[in-house]
Scaffold this active site. Structure first.
Site, PDB file in Angstrom:
ATOM      1  N   GLU A  51     -16.771 -10.136   7.191  1.00  0.00           N
ATOM      2  CA  GLU A  51     -16.752  -9.243   8.480  1.00  0.00           C
ATOM      3  C   GLU A  51     -17.774  -9.717   9.327  1.00  0.00           C
ATOM      4  OE1 GLU A  51     -18.084  -5.510   6.791  1.00  0.00           O
ATOM      5  OE2 GLU A  51     -16.348  -5.077   5.391  1.00  0.00           O
TER       6      GLU A  51
ATOM      7  N   HIS B 218     -13.131   9.489  -0.618  1.00  0.00           N
ATOM      8  CA  HIS B 218     -13.047   9.206   0.560  1.00  0.00           C
ATOM      9  C   HIS B 218     -13.629   7.697   0.824  1.00  0.00           C
ATOM     10  CE1 HIS B 218     -13.430  13.164   2.773  1.00  0.00           C
ATOM     11  NE2 HIS B 218     -12.338  13.356   2.150  1.00  0.00           N
TER      12      HIS B 218
ATOM     13  N   ASN C 122      -8.571  -3.725  10.012  1.00  0.00           N
ATOM     14  CA  ASN C 122      -8.344  -4.210   8.948  1.00  0.00           C
ATOM     15  C   ASN C 122      -6.874  -3.834   8.519  1.00  0.00           C
ATOM     16  OD1 ASN C 122      -8.374  -5.361   6.445  1.00  0.00           O
ATOM     17  ND2 ASN C 122     -10.466  -4.461   5.868  1.00  0.00           N
TER      18      ASN C 122
ATOM     19  N   TYR D   3      -4.103   0.808   1.186  1.00  0.00           N
ATOM     20  CA  TYR D   3      -4.621   2.304   0.772  1.00  0.00           C
ATOM     21  C   TYR D   3      -3.476   3.202   1.032  1.00  0.00           C
ATOM     22  CZ  TYR D   3      -9.319   0.415   0.319  1.00  0.00           C
ATOM     23  OH  TYR D   3     -10.456  -0.373  -0.025  1.00  0.00           O
ATOM     24  N   LYS D   4      -2.894   3.022   2.322  1.00  0.00           N
ATOM     25  CA  LYS D   4      -1.614   3.963   2.648  1.00  0.00           C
ATOM     26  C   LYS D   4      -0.582   3.987   1.586  1.00  0.00           C
ATOM     27  CE  LYS D   4      -2.165   4.976   7.639  1.00  0.00           C
ATOM     28  NZ  LYS D   4      -1.902   5.056   8.902  1.00  0.00           N
TER      29      LYS D   4
END
Lengths: 169, 184
Positions: free
Chosen positions: A28, A125, A132, A139-140
């Site tokens: 990052e 969460h 990203n 994740y989706k």
């Protein structure tokens, strides 16, 4: 076919945990922001009151080109939603580049999901940087909802300086 | 009207739930509150607390001699009306360590303007510093302009704006699917 195991982190994993935290931060472009030391990680994760939990992914020595057998990790802790109760919060999640595509990430998410359900959490969460896209899709695909989009939540922070100013008001 | 802040005790659970519902009602979300007093008790006052609370109560009043608009339901464990609270817990930033996470923060409408909110934040700041946290974090709805100003005036930065972080969630159904994936 490379094999790997997932296990709970132990106190002597802290140097690998710090190494992987720094690798993820480097990815990052934020490596100089990592202020934590092994000593902090040890006290905070393996003392009387752990402030975080870690899962680590390990491969057999023969499979590792540079002596590191710990090749991935997930750092998490429990949070609390005043409407629905306990949540598992996934703070950091990283697999070394050369060990991707083996299913380590999916297996980590599976174990975390089991942990969340076993401890009667109502959900998991985590935050993702909006640029990203690879992670967002990862994740989706697994059913994650973008609460920032859907519910307009924005994450705020007051740093130490601001806290000190408020204590002297 | 004078008030004082104190750490919540097990007997405060009914007031905590009442205030959680009050705040949810304000956001038009009252029926989303699924938590019960029993869960709040186990989760906050069991072996491992999953949350902590600071309570604000009015000094020198009991429910019988309070103003007529202070309902009898605003009675704390010792009879003092509980009129505000902050719910928080500790989180962990892998770069800088412990953080104090402010989950919920609410003062009943009729008790605002007395400085309860500022005192709560001050108390939380002292707590964060004494527990060696590197900061305090919380989320605010982007439409909640008064709260955003309240926090920005005290030095809060909007990380969603500055760093592009987006909050995601897996609900129970997704967790169940991931915990026992279907045969490929």
């Amino acid at each position: 076919m490379a094999g790997f195991i997932l296990r709970k982190a132990k106190p002597n994993d802290v140097s690998d945990i710090l190494r992987l935290i720094k690798e993820l931060a480097k990815f990052e472009e934020m490596e100089e922001k990592v202020m934590l030391s092994e000593k902090d990680l040890l006290e905070d994760g393996f003392g009387d009151h752990p402030f975080y939990h870690c899962l680590v992914a390990e491969v057999p020595k023969e499979q590792s080109s540079d002596d590191h057998t710990v090749v991935g990790f997930a750092m998490y802790y429990f949070t609390y939603d005043p409407w629905t109760g306990k949540l598992l919060y996934l703070e950091d999640f990283y697999v070394m580049q050369e060990f991707r595509g083996l299913g380590i990430g999916s297996e980590i998410l599976k174990v975390l999901s089991e942990t969340a359900l076993k401890t009667r959490c109502s959900g998991m969460h985590f935050i993702v940087a909006e640029n990203n896209t690879k992670s967002i899709e990862f994740y989706k695909r697994r059913g994650a909802a973008d609460l920032s989009s859907e519910e307009g939540w924005r994450l705020f922070e007051i740093e130490k300086e601001g806290l000190e100013k408020m204590t002297s008001r | 009207m004078d008030f004082r802040l104190r750490g919540a005790e097990a007997g405060d659970v009914p007031d905590i739930l009442r205030l959680v519902k009050d705040l949810a009602k304000y956001e038009d979300m009252e029926k989303e509150v699924k938590l019960t007093e029993k869960e709040l008790l186990e989760d906050g006052f069991g072996d491992t607390p999953f949350y902590r609370c600071i309570i604000a109560e009015i000094k020198g009043e009991t429910s019988s001699d309070g103003p007529s608009h202070a309902p009898t339901e605003a009675t704390g464990a010792k009879g003092a009306p509980v009129v505000g609270f902050a719910m928080y817990y500790f989180t962990y930033d892998p770069w800088v360590g412990k953080q104090l996470y402010l989950e919920e923060f609410y003062v009943m409408e009729q008790y605002r303007g007395l400085g309860v909110g500022s005192q709560l934040l001050r108390h939380l700041s002292e707590l964060a510093i004494s527990t060696r946290c590197s900061g305090m974090m919380f989320v605010v709805a982007e439409s909640n302009a008064p709260s955003i100003s309240f926090y920005k005036r005290r030095g809060a930065e909007d990380l969603s704006q500055e760093e592009g972080w987006r909050l995601f969630r897996f609900d129970k159904a997704s967790l169940a699917r991931m915990a026992a994936p279907a045969e490929e």
